[in-house]
Write a protein that holds these residues in place. Structure first.
Motif, PDB file in Angstrom:
ATOM      1  N   TYR A 198       0.837  -1.204   0.000  1.00  0.00           N
ATOM      2  CA  TYR A 198       0.000   0.000   0.000  1.00  0.00           C
ATOM      3  C   TYR A 198       0.873   1.256   0.000  1.00  0.00           C
ATOM      4  O   TYR A 198       0.616   2.215  -0.748  1.00  0.00           O
ATOM      5  N   ALA A 199       1.930   1.239   0.819  1.00  0.00           N
ATOM      6  CA  ALA A 199       2.849   2.380   0.861  1.00  0.00           C
ATOM      7  C   ALA A 199       3.557   2.563  -0.473  1.00  0.00           C
ATOM      8  O   ALA A 199       3.777   3.702  -0.912  1.00  0.00           O
ATOM      9  N   LEU A 200       3.927   1.456  -1.121  1.00  0.00           N
ATOM     10  CA  LEU A 200       4.529   1.560  -2.454  1.00  0.00           C
ATOM     11  C   LEU A 200       3.541   2.189  -3.428  1.00  0.00           C
ATOM     12  O   LEU A 200       3.909   3.068  -4.227  1.00  0.00           O
ATOM     13  N   GLY A 201       2.288   1.782  -3.356  1.00  0.00           N
ATOM     14  CA  GLY A 201       1.272   2.376  -4.215  1.00  0.00           C
ATOM     15  C   GLY A 201       1.102   3.866  -3.979  1.00  0.00           C
ATOM     16  O   GLY A 201       0.954   4.650  -4.927  1.00  0.00           O
ATOM     17  N   GLN A 202       1.154   4.268  -2.718  1.00  0.00           N
ATOM     18  CA  GLN A 202       1.063   5.699  -2.395  1.00  0.00           C
ATOM     19  C   GLN A 202       2.246   6.466  -2.987  1.00  0.00           C
ATOM     20  O   GLN A 202       2.081   7.574  -3.514  1.00  0.00           O
ATOM     21  N   TYR A 203       3.441   5.865  -2.866  1.00  0.00           N
ATOM     22  CA  TYR A 203       4.624   6.522  -3.425  1.00  0.00           C
ATOM     23  C   TYR A 203       4.496   6.653  -4.943  1.00  0.00           C
ATOM     24  O   TYR A 203       4.808   7.712  -5.513  1.00  0.00           O
TER      25      TYR A 203
ATOM     26  N   GLN B 298      -4.531  -0.230  -4.156  1.00  0.00           N
ATOM     27  CA  GLN B 298      -5.295   0.551  -3.188  1.00  0.00           C
ATOM     28  C   GLN B 298      -4.562   1.840  -2.828  1.00  0.00           C
ATOM     29  O   GLN B 298      -5.189   2.872  -2.568  1.00  0.00           O
ATOM     30  N   GLY B 299      -3.212   1.762  -2.781  1.00  0.00           N
ATOM     31  CA  GLY B 299      -2.443   2.972  -2.527  1.00  0.00           C
ATOM     32  C   GLY B 299      -2.350   3.868  -3.747  1.00  0.00           C
ATOM     33  O   GLY B 299      -2.298   5.096  -3.622  1.00  0.00           O
ATOM     34  N   LEU B 300      -2.325   3.257  -4.925  1.00  0.00           N
ATOM     35  CA  LEU B 300      -2.209   4.017  -6.173  1.00  0.00           C
ATOM     36  C   LEU B 300      -3.491   4.790  -6.469  1.00  0.00           C
ATOM     37  O   LEU B 300      -3.448   5.977  -6.849  1.00  0.00           O
ATOM     38  N   TYR B 301      -4.606   4.117  -6.329  1.00  0.00           N
ATOM     39  CA  TYR B 301      -5.916   4.754  -6.514  1.00  0.00           C
ATOM     40  C   TYR B 301      -6.774   4.463  -5.283  1.00  0.00           C
ATOM     41  O   TYR B 301      -7.565   3.517  -5.267  1.00  0.00           O
ATOM     42  N   PRO B 302      -6.622   5.257  -4.213  1.00  0.00           N
ATOM     43  CA  PRO B 302      -7.363   4.998  -2.969  1.00  0.00           C
ATOM     44  C   PRO B 302      -8.851   5.282  -3.145  1.00  0.00           C
ATOM     45  O   PRO B 302      -9.273   5.898  -4.130  1.00  0.00           O
TER      46      PRO B 302
ATOM     47  N   ASN C  22      14.392  -6.389  -1.701  1.00  0.00           N
ATOM     48  CA  ASN C  22      13.513  -6.417  -0.535  1.00  0.00           C
ATOM     49  C   ASN C  22      12.054  -6.556  -0.940  1.00  0.00           C
ATOM     50  O   ASN C  22      11.669  -6.314  -2.092  1.00  0.00           O
ATOM     51  N   TYR C  23      11.232  -6.906   0.038  1.00  0.00           N
ATOM     52  CA  TYR C  23       9.784  -6.890  -0.179  1.00  0.00           C
ATOM     53  C   TYR C  23       9.355  -5.503  -0.661  1.00  0.00           C
ATOM     54  O   TYR C  23       9.895  -4.478  -0.240  1.00  0.00           O
ATOM     55  N   ALA C  24       8.356  -5.493  -1.546  1.00  0.00           N
ATOM     56  CA  ALA C  24       7.771  -4.244  -2.067  1.00  0.00           C
ATOM     57  C   ALA C  24       8.792  -3.372  -2.788  1.00  0.00           C
ATOM     58  O   ALA C  24       8.701  -2.148  -2.765  1.00  0.00           O
ATOM     59  N   SER C  25       9.763  -4.011  -3.427  1.00  0.00           N
ATOM     60  CA  SER C  25      10.681  -3.279  -4.304  1.00  0.00           C
ATOM     61  C   SER C  25      10.019  -3.049  -5.657  1.00  0.00           C
ATOM     62  O   SER C  25       9.068  -3.750  -6.021  1.00  0.00           O
ATOM     63  N   ALA C  26      10.538  -2.098  -6.408  1.00  0.00           N
ATOM     64  CA  ALA C  26       9.964  -1.818  -7.720  1.00  0.00           C
ATOM     65  C   ALA C  26      11.025  -1.288  -8.678  1.00  0.00           C
ATOM     66  O   ALA C  26      11.917  -0.535  -8.275  1.00  0.00           O
ATOM     67  N   VAL C  27      10.910  -1.707  -9.917  1.00  0.00           N
ATOM     68  CA  VAL C  27      11.685  -1.149 -11.018  1.00  0.00           C
ATOM     69  C   VAL C  27      10.715  -0.425 -11.937  1.00  0.00           C
ATOM     70  O   VAL C  27       9.625  -0.938 -12.238  1.00  0.00           O
ATOM     71  N   ALA C  28      11.094   0.756 -12.373  1.00  0.00           N
ATOM     72  CA  ALA C  28      10.282   1.539 -13.304  1.00  0.00           C
ATOM     73  C   ALA C  28      11.057   1.770 -14.601  1.00  0.00           C
ATOM     74  O   ALA C  28      12.231   2.147 -14.555  1.00  0.00           O
ATOM     75  N   PHE C  29      10.408   1.531 -15.714  1.00  0.00           N
ATOM     76  CA  PHE C  29      10.919   1.929 -17.018  1.00  0.00           C
ATOM     77  C   PHE C  29      10.078   3.125 -17.460  1.00  0.00           C
ATOM     78  O   PHE C  29       8.911   2.972 -17.826  1.00  0.00           O
ATOM     79  N   GLU C  30      10.668   4.307 -17.369  1.00  0.00           N
ATOM     80  CA  GLU C  30       9.949   5.541 -17.678  1.00  0.00           C
ATOM     81  C   GLU C  30      10.170   5.920 -19.136  1.00  0.00           C
ATOM     82  O   GLU C  30      11.309   5.993 -19.598  1.00  0.00           O
ATOM     83  N   LEU C  31       9.082   6.171 -19.839  1.00  0.00           N
ATOM     84  CA  LEU C  31       9.140   6.520 -21.259  1.00  0.00           C
ATOM     85  C   LEU C  31       8.839   8.006 -21.442  1.00  0.00           C
ATOM     86  O   LEU C  31       7.826   8.512 -20.958  1.00  0.00           O
ATOM     87  N   SER C  32       9.736   8.691 -22.129  1.00  0.00           N
ATOM     88  CA  SER C  32       9.546  10.114 -22.404  1.00  0.00           C
ATOM     89  C   SER C  32      10.035  10.408 -23.820  1.00  0.00           C
ATOM     90  O   SER C  32      10.456   9.502 -24.545  1.00  0.00           O
TER      91      SER C  32
END
Length: 389
Positions: free
Chosen positions: A48-53, A101-105, A297-307
């Motif tokens: 949930y915290a990752l989604g909020q971030y 749920q954190g991304l779209y509360p 770690n748990y709740a880690s994330a990689v982002a591929f940002e397209l611009s």
């Protein structure tokens, strides 16, 4: 498709690891076939915290990483694609729901007016139901490509032979932790770490009695072991298989985001730790960022940002957040570069991919399981070296 450099992002592809889970889990130490455990309340809060971030990073119009044109409060399901590994206790699938749920509360804006003039709000304070495509182990090899892969088993044999020196180095540690293992066989370093980690998080008696220095050693040896298992000497070798089946989806998603009629702006795949290890290895990210070595770690994330840059080229930047250890995303270099154009990225990695079930079957020497029995192997030179049958 969107605006040029300085006007935000076109879209984002995310890989996220599940949150903290119960110890009701099975992973065969020789095959890495596994059954998932259950997401704990702690794991739910991590996701949930990752989604909020991610919401603050990509859905806030004031953020420099805002995704242009994305719906910020009410989830537009046409702009989102979410998939998750499923099975057993569904810790990975449930992690995706917790992240969303954190991304779209919940929001009071989640309402609908009926024909009779009545306005109805979604339950739970306007909870938003975002579809998640669940992939069971038997449905596709996309997210669990090492399982039932015969060539991966040969790779495991080579790795275990090569790790004999590490096992020797670990002997004093293994002797020290034996009283804490409840009879577990001390030959299996990763399983030892998994057991110790779960106990260290959830068992108060264990937490008070188990030395922190031993916990650190357990993590170190697990990192060394898993890094060897899920990497290889060549980018297209079988040890890298956890990410090789995911690359085609990443390339396809990024490519679609460049099209004028594309609607999807954020795509999320929820997985376990294995694809991260292979991903960082094949892109040489660990060369310039050695601290990302091993198990994320748990709740880690990689982002591929397209611009888009100032001349209109589509550019991809890779970023990583190592669970709650990191407050925000940190950029990672791919092949020594801060970013790559999308064609450069595809050219560098497309030749390593496994992009279909039949390619997985041939690439794993699997002719029976996971849908492979429907294909004709009579012309396979490895199965029939003397010619077609």
């Amino acid at each position: 498709m969107v605006n040029k450099s300085g006007a935000g992002l076109i879209g984002v592809i995310l890989l996220a690891r599940h949150g903290d889970r119960s110890d009701v889990v099975f992973q065969n130490y020789t095959t890495y076939n596994s059954t998932q455990g259950y997401l704990t309340p702690y794991g739910s809060s991590q996701e949930y915290a990752l989604g909020q971030y991610l919401r603050d990073t990509y859905l806030d119009p004031g953020s420099p990483s805002y995704i242009q044109g994305i719906s910020t409060d009410i989830a537009d399901v046409d702009q989102l694609f979410v998939q998750a590994d499923a099975g057993g206790g569904n810790v990975i699938l449930d992690s995706a729901y917790a992240l969303l749920q954190g991304l779209y509360p919940p929001t009071e804006k989640s309402t609908i007016m009926l024909a009779n003039g009545h306005t109805v709000e979604a339950p739970l304070g306007g909870y938003q139901y975002i579809p998640v495509e669940s992939l069971e182990f038997w449905q596709a090899s996309l997210l669990t490509s090492w399982m039932d892969c015969n060539y991966f088993q040969l790779h495991m044999g080579r790795v275990n032979e090569a790790l004999k020196d590490v096992a020797s180095q670990a002997a004093p540690f293994l002797q020290a932790v034996q009283p804490y293992l409840n009879g577990m066989d001390t030959d299996f370093l990763n399983m030892i770490y998994d057991y110790l980690n779960v106990q260290y998080i959830h068992n108060a008696t264990f937490f008070r009695s188990f030395p922190e220095t031993l916990m650190q050693q357990a993590r170190h040896f697990a990192n060394v072991h898993e890094q060897r298992v899920f990497t290889d000497t060549a980018q297209n070798a079988v040890g890298q298989i956890p990410i090789r089946t995911i690359w085609p989806w990443i390339f396809w998603s990024l490519g679609n985001m460049t099209l004028p009629n594309n609607q999807v702006k954020l795509a999320l795949t929820e997985v376990d730790y294995k694809p991260f290890i292979s991903l960082f290895n094949v892109t040489n990210a660990t060369v310039t960022n050695p601290d990302i070595f091993g198990i994320v770690n748990y709740a880690s994330a990689v982002a591929f940002e397209l611009s888009q840059d100032s001349v209109g080229d589509h550019v991809v930047t890779m970023k990583f957040k190592n669970g709650t250890d990191d407050a925000e995303f940190k950029p990672l270099k791919m092949f020594g570069q801060v970013n790559l154009t999308l064609p450069q990225m595809i050219k560098a990695l497309d030749w390593t991919t496994i992009n279909s079930t039949i390619n997985w079957c041939f690439g794993c020497n699997q002719t029976v399981l996971r849908g492979c029995s429907v294909y004709n192997y009579s012309n396979d030179p490895f199965l029939h070296p003397g010619g077609s049958a």
